[in-house]
Design an enzyme around this catalytic site. Structure first.
Site, mmCIF file in Angstrom:
data_model
loop_
_atom_site.group_PDB
_atom_site.id
_atom_site.type_symbol
_atom_site.label_atom_id
_atom_site.label_comp_id
_atom_site.label_asym_id
_atom_site.label_seq_id
_atom_site.Cartn_x
_atom_site.Cartn_y
_atom_site.Cartn_z
ATOM 1 N N ASP A 20 32.659 38.022 29.636
ATOM 2 C CA ASP A 20 31.268 37.746 29.233
ATOM 3 C C ASP A 20 30.736 36.539 29.996
ATOM 4 O O ASP A 20 31.493 35.616 30.320
ATOM 5 C CB ASP A 20 31.232 37.498 27.714
ATOM 6 N N HIS A 37 27.074 39.860 37.950
ATOM 7 C CA HIS A 37 28.064 40.946 37.882
ATOM 8 C C HIS A 37 28.860 41.019 39.191
ATOM 9 O O HIS A 37 30.069 41.203 39.180
ATOM 10 C CB HIS A 37 27.369 42.283 37.607
ATOM 11 N N LEU A 131 51.653 46.194 37.842
ATOM 12 C CA LEU A 131 50.707 45.920 36.750
ATOM 13 C C LEU A 131 49.947 47.191 36.366
ATOM 14 O O LEU A 131 49.459 47.914 37.231
ATOM 15 C CB LEU A 131 49.709 44.850 37.210
#
Ligand code: FPP
Length: 249
Positions: A20, A37, A131
Site C-alpha cells: 500500500d 504503481h 521461492l
C-alpha cells in the site's frame, strides 16, 4: 494448512504483503498515481530477490483486490497493462532464479491478454523449486471463501460429498493457495492497519506487521525489520506460553 516447520524456526515460511502507498508516494512527488504503481514494481523485484536470499519459501503479494475495480477506469487499465508488462519483462529472470510463479484471484474478471500471460508464466515456472511467488490479482478473501462454499455445496447436491465430511481442511482445499502453508507473517505498508479482505481464511494465525513505509520505498531493510519482528514473537496457536515453554524443555 497452518504454518509448517522451516529449517530455521525463527524465519517465516510464508510471508504475505499488502503493498500500500503507491498513490501517496506519487502525490508526494506531484506525479500521477500510475508513477507510484510503476515505482512499486521495483519494490516487488527487490522484495522477491531479498526474500529468496533470506530463505523464505513462499511470498504472496496483494497486487489488485476485488474492490480495486472501483478505481477510475484509467488507473485500472494502466495497472492491468503494468501487470502484463511486468510479466513480459520479469518472467525469464524469475525462471532463471528458479522462482515458481502462481496467480490467485478471479481470472474471469481479467482481460484475455493478461490471462494468457499468467497461464504461460505459471506453466513455464511450474517445476521450479525456488521461492514460490504468489500474486493476488482480482482477489478478495470473501470471494475465495464464497467460491469454496459454492463448490462444496455443488458436490453435496451432486451426492459426491456428505455434509458430515465437510471440515476446515476440506473447505480450505477448495480455496486458493491449496498446497501452500498459511502465511506466518502479514506485512502491510503505507501506515494503514487493516486486512482489507486479503486472505481472510488463511491469515487466522499470521503475525501482523504494519509499517509506515510507502510501498515504492520498501526495500531489503524493511523486509528484514518485518522478519526480525516475526522472529521475536511466540506463536501459541491457543496454547499458553507456559505450555510451550514446557514442551521446549
Ligand atoms: C496500493 O496502493 C497498490 C495497488 C492497488 C497496486 C499494487 C501494484 C503494484 C505494486 C504494481 C506491481 C505489482 C506487480 C505484482 C508486478 P494505493 O494505490 O492504494 O496507494 P494509496 O493508498 O497511497 O493511494
Amino acid at each position: 494448512m497452518r504454518g509448517g516447520a522451516s529449517t530455521d524456526l525463527s524465519l517465516p515460511v510464508h510471508i504475505a504483503i499488502i503493498m500500500d502507498g503507491n498513490g501517496r508516494w506519487a502525490r508526494q512527488r506531484a506525479l500521477p498515481r500510475h508513477a507510484g504503481h510503476r515505482a512499486g514494481v521495483k519494490s516487488v523485484r527487490a522484495t522477491v530477490e531479498h526474500a529468496a536470499r533470506r530463505g523464505i519459501k513462499c511470498l504472496t503479494l496483494f497486487a489488485f483486490s476485488s474492490e480495486n475495480w472501483r478505481r477510475p477506469a484509467d488507473e485500472v487499465s494502466k495497472l492491468m497493462n503494468l501487470f502484463i508488462e511486468a510479466l513480459q519483462r520479469e518472467v525469464a529472470e524469475l525462471h532463471r532464479n528458479k522462482v515458481r510463479l502462481e496467480f490467485i484471484g478471479d481470472r474471469s474478471q481479467l482481460g484475455d491478454g493478461l490471462v494468457r500471460k499468467i497461464a504461460a508464466a505459471e506453466a513455464q515456472t511450474a517445476n521450479n523449486d525456488g521461492l514460490h511467488l504468489v500474486v493476488a490479482v482480482a482477489y478478495g478473501g470473501r470471494w475465495d471463501i464464497t467460491e469454496a462454499a459454492r463448490r462444496v455445496c455443488r458436490k453435496t447436491v451432486d451426492g459426491d460429498l456428505q455434509v458430515e465430511e465437510i471440515d476446515e481442511e476440506m473447505l480450505a482445499s477448495e480455496m486458493q493457495l491449496v498446497g501452500i502453508p498459511d502465511p506466518d507473517l502479514l506485512i502491510r505498508t503505507g501506515g494503514e492497519q487493516r486486512v482489507s479482505n486479503f486472505l481472510l481464511w488463511h491469515l487466522a494465525y499470521a503475525e501482523l506487521f504494519f509499517c509506515d513505509t510507502l510501498w515504492p520505498d520498501f526495500r531489503e531493510a524493511d523486509l528484514d525489520a518485518a522478519i526480525d519482528y516475526f522472529s521475536a514473537r511466540q506463536r501459541r496457536y491457543g496454547h499458553t506460553g507456559d505450555q510451550l515453554e514446557a514442551a521446549e524443555c
